[in-house]
Structure formats: structure tokens, C-alpha cells
Design a protein around this motif. Structure first.
Motif, PDB file in Angstrom:
ATOM      1  N   PRO A   1       0.818  -1.220   0.000  1.00 48.23           N
ATOM      2  CA  PRO A   1       0.000   0.000   0.000  1.00 48.23           C
ATOM      3  C   PRO A   1       0.849   1.266   0.000  1.00 48.23           C
ATOM      4  O   PRO A   1       1.824   1.363   0.750  1.00 48.23           O
ATOM      5  CB  PRO A   1      -0.823  -0.124   1.286  1.00 48.23           C
ATOM      6  N   SER A   2       0.499   2.207  -0.841  1.00 44.23           N
ATOM      7  CA  SER A   2       1.193   3.489  -0.859  1.00 44.23           C
ATOM      8  C   SER A   2       0.958   4.210   0.464  1.00 44.23           C
ATOM      9  O   SER A   2      -0.165   4.244   0.971  1.00 44.23           O
ATOM     10  CB  SER A   2       0.680   4.357  -2.015  1.00 44.23           C
ATOM     11  N   GLY A   3       2.027   4.785   1.006  1.00 46.22           N
ATOM     12  CA  GLY A   3       1.922   5.448   2.296  1.00 46.22           C
ATOM     13  C   GLY A   3       2.236   4.537   3.456  1.00 46.22           C
ATOM     14  O   GLY A   3       2.231   4.966   4.609  1.00 46.22           O
ATOM     15  N   GLY A   4       2.482   3.255   3.165  1.00 48.86           N
ATOM     16  CA  GLY A   4       2.828   2.305   4.213  1.00 48.86           C
ATOM     17  C   GLY A   4       1.624   1.614   4.804  1.00 48.86           C
ATOM     18  O   GLY A   4       0.478   1.941   4.492  1.00 48.86           O
ATOM     19  N   GLY A   5       1.883   0.658   5.633  1.00 50.11           N
ATOM     20  CA  GLY A   5       0.819  -0.094   6.279  1.00 50.11           C
ATOM     21  C   GLY A   5       0.931  -1.574   5.992  1.00 50.11           C
ATOM     22  O   GLY A   5       1.712  -2.003   5.126  1.00 50.11           O
ATOM     23  N   ALA A   6       0.152  -2.340   6.725  1.00 48.61           N
ATOM     24  CA  ALA A   6       0.219  -3.792   6.601  1.00 48.61           C
ATOM     25  C   ALA A   6      -0.563  -4.274   5.391  1.00 48.61           C
ATOM     26  O   ALA A   6      -1.432  -3.579   4.858  1.00 48.61           O
ATOM     27  CB  ALA A   6      -0.331  -4.432   7.872  1.00 48.61           C
ATOM     28  N   GLY A   7      -0.242  -5.494   4.952  1.00 49.90           N
ATOM     29  CA  GLY A   7      -1.015  -6.143   3.905  1.00 49.90           C
ATOM     30  C   GLY A   7      -0.627  -5.701   2.508  1.00 49.90           C
ATOM     31  O   GLY A   7       0.364  -4.999   2.287  1.00 49.90           O
ATOM     32  N   MET A   8      -1.425  -6.136   1.547  1.00 48.84           N
ATOM     33  CA  MET A   8      -1.198  -5.853   0.138  1.00 48.84           C
ATOM     34  C   MET A   8      -2.493  -5.335  -0.485  1.00 48.84           C
ATOM     35  O   MET A   8      -3.577  -5.557   0.043  1.00 48.84           O
ATOM     36  CB  MET A   8      -0.736  -7.118  -0.589  1.00 48.84           C
ATOM     37  N   VAL A   9      -2.364  -4.672  -1.635  1.00 47.61           N
ATOM     38  CA  VAL A   9      -3.504  -4.070  -2.323  1.00 47.61           C
ATOM     39  C   VAL A   9      -3.547  -4.591  -3.753  1.00 47.61           C
ATOM     40  O   VAL A   9      -2.510  -4.674  -4.427  1.00 47.61           O
ATOM     41  CB  VAL A   9      -3.390  -2.529  -2.328  1.00 47.61           C
ATOM     42  N   LEU A  10      -4.732  -4.943  -4.239  1.00 46.77           N
ATOM     43  CA  LEU A  10      -4.875  -5.399  -5.617  1.00 46.77           C
ATOM     44  C   LEU A  10      -4.552  -4.255  -6.578  1.00 46.77           C
ATOM     45  O   LEU A  10      -5.038  -3.136  -6.423  1.00 46.77           O
ATOM     46  CB  LEU A  10      -6.295  -5.905  -5.867  1.00 46.77           C
ATOM     47  N   LYS A  11      -3.730  -4.565  -7.587  1.00 50.38           N
ATOM     48  CA  LYS A  11      -3.243  -3.554  -8.519  1.00 50.38           C
ATOM     49  C   LYS A  11      -4.346  -3.100  -9.485  1.00 50.38           C
ATOM     50  O   LYS A  11      -5.107  -3.928  -9.991  1.00 50.38           O
ATOM     51  CB  LYS A  11      -2.051  -4.117  -9.300  1.00 50.38           C
ATOM     52  N   PRO A  12      -4.435  -1.804  -9.761  1.00 45.27           N
ATOM     53  CA  PRO A  12      -5.530  -1.298 -10.594  1.00 45.27           C
ATOM     54  C   PRO A  12      -5.440  -1.713 -12.051  1.00 45.27           C
ATOM     55  O   PRO A  12      -6.468  -1.963 -12.689  1.00 45.27           O
ATOM     56  CB  PRO A  12      -5.410   0.216 -10.436  1.00 45.27           C
ATOM     57  N   ASP A  13      -4.222  -1.757 -12.606  1.00 41.12           N
ATOM     58  CA  ASP A  13      -4.092  -2.073 -14.022  1.00 41.12           C
ATOM     59  C   ASP A  13      -4.523  -3.497 -14.331  1.00 41.12           C
ATOM     60  O   ASP A  13      -5.217  -3.763 -15.324  1.00 41.12           O
ATOM     61  CB  ASP A  13      -2.656  -1.833 -14.505  1.00 41.12           C
ATOM     62  N   ILE A  14      -4.162  -4.425 -13.446  1.00 47.72           N
ATOM     63  CA  ILE A  14      -4.513  -5.831 -13.661  1.00 47.72           C
ATOM     64  C   ILE A  14      -6.018  -6.037 -13.511  1.00 47.72           C
ATOM     65  O   ILE A  14      -6.663  -6.692 -14.340  1.00 47.72           O
ATOM     66  CB  ILE A  14      -3.732  -6.728 -12.686  1.00 47.72           C
ATOM     67  N   LEU A  15      -6.595  -5.457 -12.462  1.00 43.33           N
ATOM     68  CA  LEU A  15      -8.027  -5.610 -12.252  1.00 43.33           C
ATOM     69  C   LEU A  15      -8.817  -4.934 -13.366  1.00 43.33           C
ATOM     70  O   LEU A  15      -9.837  -5.466 -13.829  1.00 43.33           O
ATOM     71  CB  LEU A  15      -8.428  -5.051 -10.890  1.00 43.33           C
TER      72      LEU A  15
END
Length: 226
Positions: A55-69
């Protein structure tokens, strides 16, 4: 035209699951509705088929990428596709029976199942994803939530339950919770079926059921009475 559901997920093997059983499964076999699944990883471009990033800005976990989705959504539902695009999300608007009825009356739905910490906000906005929640809690992913939404919708499609009156008096259909139900035997562990239900007086039965629905709603969901 039958109701057509398309699910974008990292776990297509979870479907149809319960959606393929009982009356829902028969409705699918009879062509009253259809379900397709798309593996999100098929739209990744690297050899590891990566679909998420930090995640941009830091933090735990992962975020699904916009281009792929976005590529997955565009492949499943191009611009001319009339079906609403839905993202199962705990921050979405609560799923209601009214929204379920609206979806059941439409051509189908394209459902995105989130994972990890969520989905990049830019693809939510760019692809006009309608965020829907099934409750005030968090699941590991959107797949079970998608099944909940689809089961609620599909059972309202004409012909799936067999008779329209099968759901006419259910909870939320008339703004109230459903009245108590009873069946034989007449006496169970010392408790009898309420006499009014075996009286044969349909007017009294209807009045009793309405009163019971109102009492249950007042006790358990007073917010519905507002």
C-alpha cells in the motif's frame, strides 16, 4: 434473457459451491441463470502472475493492482455490457432486499471479489464499481460475500423457487420480519401449534401473522419500523 453472473476472483474453484445446489442449481441447469468465473491472475503480466503490491503510504497487507483488475473487468464486461459492476467490500453500502430485487430484475451482475487489504481506489472509480457489504464484519475475501449476494438474487428470479408466493411474506419483503412458522406434529415436547393456525379461518390467520411480524420486528429490528 436469463440472469448472467460473472465473478472475478483469485479462487474460481470455490464456485459454484452452494450456488450449484438445490433449487439454485436446478435453476442454473434449466437456463434461468448462468455463472462464469474469471481468474484474476490471468491478467498479470509478470512470470509470477503478481496481482498485488504494497500500500502506498505504508501499512500492513497488500492491495490489488488497478491495471490488472481493470484488464480483467474490461475483458469480462466491455463498455457495452449493461450489467452493474459490483465490488464486495466491508466498506460498501449494506446489501438490502430492495437492491436484491433490483438486481434480480436486471440482466445480471459482474462481481469483483476483493482480497488482502482491498482494491486500488483508482480502479474502483475508473470502472464505476458499486461497493456492497453483506454486514459489519470483515472476511478474508469477497468470494463468500459474492455467494451471499447471488443466492439472495437468484432465488427471486421467476421460476427458480417455483411459485412467486414462496417469498412474498418473507422477512424484509414487506418491511417486516417474517412471522413464526409451524408444522406437524401438532404437539412437540408439550408445545402445541397456535390454535389460530389450525382454525381454517384465513382472515384470523392473516391478522395473527401480521401481529406476530410486527412484534418480532419491534423487538429485534426496530430500525425497520422507522
Amino acid at each position: 434473457m436469463s440472469f448472467s453472473a460473472a465473478v472475478i476472483t483469485l479462487f474460481p474453484e470455490l464456485f459454484p459451491g452452494p450456488l450449484g445446489a438445490s433449487v439454485l442449481g436446478r435453476g442454473m441447469a434449466d437456463g434461468l441463470w448462468s455463472l462464469s468465473t474469471t481468474q484474476l491472475r490471468e491478467f498479470a503480466t509478470d512470470r509470477h502472475r503478481t496481482v498485488d503490491d504494497t500500500p502506498s503510504g505504508g501499512g500492513a497487507g497488500m492491495v490489488l493492482k488497478p491495471d490488472i483488475l481493470a484488464r480483467a473487468i474490461d475483458a469480462v464486461a466491455p463498455d457495452v455490457d449493461p450489467r452493474p459492476r459490483i465490488l464486495m467490500s466491508p466498506r460498501g453500502k449494506p446489501l438490502t432486499q430492495q437492491r436484491v430485487r433490483e438486481l434480480a430484475a436486471g440482466p445480471g451482475a459482474v462481481i469483483v471479489c476483493g482480497r488482502f487489504e482491498g482494491v486500488d481506489q483508482r480502479v474502483i472509480e475508473a470502472r464505476a464499481l458499486e461497493e456492497i457489504s453483506i454486514g459489519d464484519y470483515v472476511l478474508a475475501g469477497g468470494e463468500v460475500a459474492a455467494m451471499v449476494l447471488l443466492e439472495a438474487v437468484v432465488r427471486l428470479i421467476p421460476g427458480v423457487l417455483g411459485a412467486a408466493e414462496s417469498h412474498a411474506d418473507e422477512s424484509f419483503e414487506n418491511g417486516l420480519l417474517e412471522y413464526p412458522q409451524y408444522t406437524r406434529p401438532q404437539v412437540f415436547e408439550g408445545h402445541e401449534i397456535p390454535a389460530v393456525l389450525t382454525s381454517g379461518d384465513h382472515g384470523k390467520i392473516a391478522k395473527w401473522r401480521r401481529a406476530e411480524s410486527e412484534a418480532l420486528t419491534r423487538a429485534r429490528r426496530p430500525d425497520l419500523l422507522k
